[in-house]
Design a protein around this motif. Structure first.
Motif, PDB file in Angstrom:
ATOM      1  N   GLY A  88      50.462  27.060  25.947  1.00 12.71           N
ATOM      2  CA  GLY A  88      49.096  27.423  25.618  1.00 12.71           C
ATOM      3  C   GLY A  88      48.165  27.574  26.798  1.00 12.71           C
ATOM      4  N   LEU A  89      48.645  27.287  28.006  1.00 13.61           N
ATOM      5  CA  LEU A  89      47.775  27.351  29.174  1.00 13.61           C
ATOM      6  C   LEU A  89      47.422  28.800  29.509  1.00 13.61           C
ATOM      7  N   VAL A  90      46.153  29.052  29.793  1.00 18.64           N
ATOM      8  CA  VAL A  90      45.676  30.372  30.203  1.00 18.64           C
ATOM      9  C   VAL A  90      45.023  30.218  31.576  1.00 18.64           C
ATOM     10  N   VAL A  91      45.550  30.924  32.569  1.00 21.90           N
ATOM     11  CA  VAL A  91      45.077  30.815  33.946  1.00 21.90           C
ATOM     12  C   VAL A  91      44.334  32.090  34.337  1.00 21.90           C
ATOM     13  N   SER A  92      43.132  31.910  34.850  1.00 22.53           N
ATOM     14  CA  SER A  92      42.370  33.039  35.382  1.00 22.53           C
ATOM     15  C   SER A  92      42.071  32.791  36.856  1.00 22.53           C
ATOM     16  N   SER A  93      42.004  33.875  37.606  1.00 29.29           N
ATOM     17  CA  SER A  93      41.595  33.777  39.002  1.00 29.29           C
ATOM     18  C   SER A  93      40.765  35.008  39.342  1.00 29.29           C
ATOM     19  N   LYS A  94      40.275  35.028  40.581  1.00 29.28           N
ATOM     20  CA  LYS A  94      39.342  36.084  40.979  1.00 29.28           C
ATOM     21  C   LYS A  94      39.649  36.557  42.392  1.00 29.28           C
ATOM     22  N   TRP A  95      39.328  37.813  42.639  1.00 33.70           N
ATOM     23  CA  TRP A  95      39.453  38.401  43.973  1.00 33.70           C
ATOM     24  C   TRP A  95      38.124  39.024  44.345  1.00 33.70           C
ATOM     25  N   GLY A  96      37.929  39.241  45.652  1.00 31.65           N
ATOM     26  CA  GLY A  96      36.710  39.906  46.102  1.00 31.65           C
ATOM     27  C   GLY A  96      35.944  39.125  47.140  1.00 31.65           C
ATOM     28  N   TYR A  97      36.199  37.824  47.246  1.00 28.96           N
ATOM     29  CA  TYR A  97      35.668  36.985  48.308  1.00 28.96           C
ATOM     30  C   TYR A  97      36.841  36.398  49.082  1.00 28.96           C
ATOM     31  N   THR A  98      36.724  36.371  50.397  1.00 32.00           N
ATOM     32  CA  THR A  98      37.719  35.744  51.264  1.00 32.00           C
ATOM     33  C   THR A  98      37.144  34.455  51.814  1.00 32.00           C
ATOM     34  N   TYR A  99      37.875  33.354  51.655  1.00 30.77           N
ATOM     35  CA  TYR A  99      37.439  32.052  52.154  1.00 30.77           C
ATOM     36  C   TYR A  99      37.516  32.037  53.672  1.00 30.77           C
ATOM     37  N   ILE A 112      33.403  35.662  52.549  1.00 23.97           N
ATOM     38  CA  ILE A 112      32.947  37.025  52.831  1.00 23.97           C
ATOM     39  C   ILE A 112      33.328  37.914  51.653  1.00 23.97           C
ATOM     40  N   LYS A 113      32.362  38.665  51.175  1.00 25.10           N
ATOM     41  CA  LYS A 113      32.548  39.494  49.982  1.00 25.10           C
ATOM     42  C   LYS A 113      32.972  40.904  50.356  1.00 25.10           C
ATOM     43  N   ASP A 114      33.963  41.422  49.657  1.00 23.15           N
ATOM     44  CA  ASP A 114      34.418  42.801  49.835  1.00 23.15           C
ATOM     45  C   ASP A 114      35.150  43.218  48.572  1.00 23.15           C
ATOM     46  N   HIS A 115      34.627  44.230  47.889  1.00 25.99           N
ATOM     47  CA  HIS A 115      35.216  44.706  46.642  1.00 25.99           C
ATOM     48  C   HIS A 115      36.033  45.980  46.833  1.00 25.99           C
ATOM     49  N   GLY A 116      36.500  46.214  48.048  1.00 28.80           N
ATOM     50  CA  GLY A 116      37.275  47.410  48.320  1.00 28.80           C
ATOM     51  C   GLY A 116      38.724  47.293  47.901  1.00 28.80           C
ATOM     52  N   VAL A 117      39.398  48.436  47.865  1.00 31.94           N
ATOM     53  CA  VAL A 117      40.793  48.492  47.442  1.00 31.94           C
ATOM     54  C   VAL A 117      41.687  47.651  48.345  1.00 31.94           C
ATOM     55  N   ALA A 118      41.455  47.710  49.647  1.00 33.89           N
ATOM     56  CA  ALA A 118      42.309  46.968  50.578  1.00 33.89           C
ATOM     57  C   ALA A 118      42.246  45.471  50.315  1.00 33.89           C
ATOM     58  N   THR A 119      41.040  44.957  50.070  1.00 34.64           N
ATOM     59  CA  THR A 119      40.905  43.529  49.760  1.00 34.64           C
ATOM     60  C   THR A 119      41.584  43.196  48.442  1.00 34.64           C
ATOM     61  N   TYR A 120      41.417  44.068  47.452  1.00 32.10           N
ATOM     62  CA  TYR A 120      42.084  43.838  46.170  1.00 32.10           C
ATOM     63  C   TYR A 120      43.592  43.757  46.341  1.00 32.10           C
ATOM     64  N   GLU A 121      44.175  44.707  47.031  1.00 27.28           N
ATOM     65  CA  GLU A 121      45.628  44.722  47.190  1.00 27.28           C
ATOM     66  C   GLU A 121      46.110  43.483  47.955  1.00 27.28           C
ATOM     67  N   ARG A 122      45.399  43.119  49.021  1.00 29.76           N
ATOM     68  CA  ARG A 122      45.801  41.935  49.789  1.00 29.76           C
ATOM     69  C   ARG A 122      45.695  40.667  48.950  1.00 29.76           C
ATOM     70  N   LEU A 124      45.504  40.331  45.639  1.00 28.79           N
ATOM     71  CA  LEU A 124      46.418  40.312  44.504  1.00 28.79           C
ATOM     72  C   LEU A 124      47.803  39.838  44.952  1.00 28.79           C
ATOM     73  N   ALA A 125      48.252  40.322  46.111  1.00 24.77           N
ATOM     74  CA  ALA A 125      49.547  39.881  46.626  1.00 24.77           C
ATOM     75  C   ALA A 125      49.537  38.386  46.919  1.00 24.77           C
ATOM     76  N   GLU A 126      48.428  37.877  47.447  1.00 21.76           N
ATOM     77  CA  GLU A 126      48.314  36.441  47.741  1.00 21.76           C
ATOM     78  C   GLU A 126      48.313  35.624  46.457  1.00 21.76           C
ATOM     79  N   THR A 127      47.569  36.095  45.466  1.00 18.45           N
ATOM     80  CA  THR A 127      47.527  35.386  44.184  1.00 18.45           C
ATOM     81  C   THR A 127      48.888  35.405  43.507  1.00 18.45           C
ATOM     82  N   ARG A 128      49.520  36.559  43.515  1.00 16.21           N
ATOM     83  CA  ARG A 128      50.843  36.661  42.886  1.00 16.21           C
ATOM     84  C   ARG A 128      51.864  35.759  43.573  1.00 16.21           C
TER      85      ARG A 128
END
Length: 323
Positions: A88-99, A112-122, A124-128
């Motif tokens: 039953g666990l549901v996990v959410s996370s977010k991208w767009g800010y780099t610690y 640092i905030k960046d909503h560009g494609v490059a940040t998303y792809e990077r 997402l790979a880190e989260t995955r």
């Protein structure tokens, strides 16, 4: 303020957000008291695991993290790996800010905030790499009306590809223009289908302005998650002005300031999930009492009188120091 809707499904409508415990510094009031002087990686890893154990045992099934919450995703992944089956666990996370604070309490820039494609792809790979197999919802972090993520067709296509894998694509909004950002996100479509199916927003009795847009998101079939229900601690720590309203209502309800504030969020008919941002197990226990608090229309009206102009609320939030 909406008419009273008694919380349904109890604590299952509550979640645990890891913003305050995935890194040594954050802007929640009372943090010096909540966390020990030892804020090493090992110490906070154990703190996160203790909170996750307590939350799951209490019935919480929603966990929320982000790439910018320090090592929150890593701590969560460690817990998931060692926790056995957690149905039953549901996990959410977010991208767009780099610690960027390098595990420091005080830093020139924490993220640092960046909503560009490059940040998303990077990211997402880190989260995955950490949460693959457990990631249920992936949200743009702190979407605002001026974000390029609202008009970037290439990004939209890539997000739609993620959605096709079974991950819900969402938007977490912030700032005085939350309502505008939510409505703009609801209008985004890819191949004639709405892209964003989850919305996370700040809503509390000091800053309820996103309420109408959140109701629209809920009506459109989006899952609505409420964050910062205790206003980064402002509704949980003693305050002479706020306590003139909060303390009598909390006493009448037989509860605490924080549970009262979170109960107000749970009473909103559009709120699917209300997040606790607890930093201690005791705080979590107190927060979860909100699920059993029933507020009258008169109590909700009294709480609505605490609302601040959005610009003033967000200016105050921006001025909170990192502890």
């Amino acid at each position: 303020m909406a008419a009273p809707t008694p919380p349904a499904s109890g604590v299952r409508r509550m979640g645990l957000g890891l913003a305050a415990v995935g890194r040594p510094g954050y802007i929640t009031l009372g943090r010096d008291r909540d966390l020990p002087p030892d804020r090493s990686v090992a110490a906070l890893r154990q703190r996160v695991h203790d909170l996750l154990d307590a939350a799951y045992a209490a019935g919480v099934r929603r966990i929320d993290a982000a790439r910018s919450y320090g090592r929150a995703e890593e701590f969560l992944a460690d817990w998931l790996a060692g926790a056995g089956d957690r149905p039953g666990l549901v996990v959410s996370s977010k991208w767009g800010y780099t610690y960027t604070a390098d595990w420091q309490v005080h830093a020139e820039a924490h993220e640092i905030k960046d909503h560009g494609v490059a940040t998303y792809e990077r990211q997402l790979a880190e989260t995955r790499a950490l949460l693959d197999g457990h990631l249920d919802v992936y949200q743009i972090h702190s979407l605002t009306p001026d974000s390029p993520a609202l008009t970037d067709a290439d990004l939209h296509r890539r997000l739609a590809e993620l959605a096709a894998t079974g991950v819900t694509v969402g938007a977490s909004v912030s700032g005085p223009g939350q309502g505008e950002a939510i409505r703009a996100a609801l209008a985004v479509e890819v191949d004639g289908r709405p892209l964003f199916r989850s919305v996370q927003a700040t809503w509390n009795v000091l800053e309820p302005s996103a309420g109408p847009a959140l109701a629209e998101a809920h009506a459109a079939g989006c899952t609505v998650m409420v964050k910062e229900g205790v206003a980064n601690g402002r509704l949980a720590v003693p305050d002479p002005e706020l306590d003139r309203v909060l303390l009598p209502l909390a006493e009448a309800a037989g509860t605490t300031r924080d549970a009262l504030a979170l109960a107000a969020a749970l009473h909103q008919p559009w709120a699917d999930v209300v997040l606790s941002g607890a930093a201690t197990v005791d705080q979590l226990t107190s927060n979860l009492r909100a699920a059993d608090v029933h507020l009258s229309a008169a109590a909700l009206d009294a709480l609505s009188a605490l609302a601040e102009p959005p610009a003033a609320y967000w200016a105050h939030r921006s001025a909170l120091p990192w502890h």
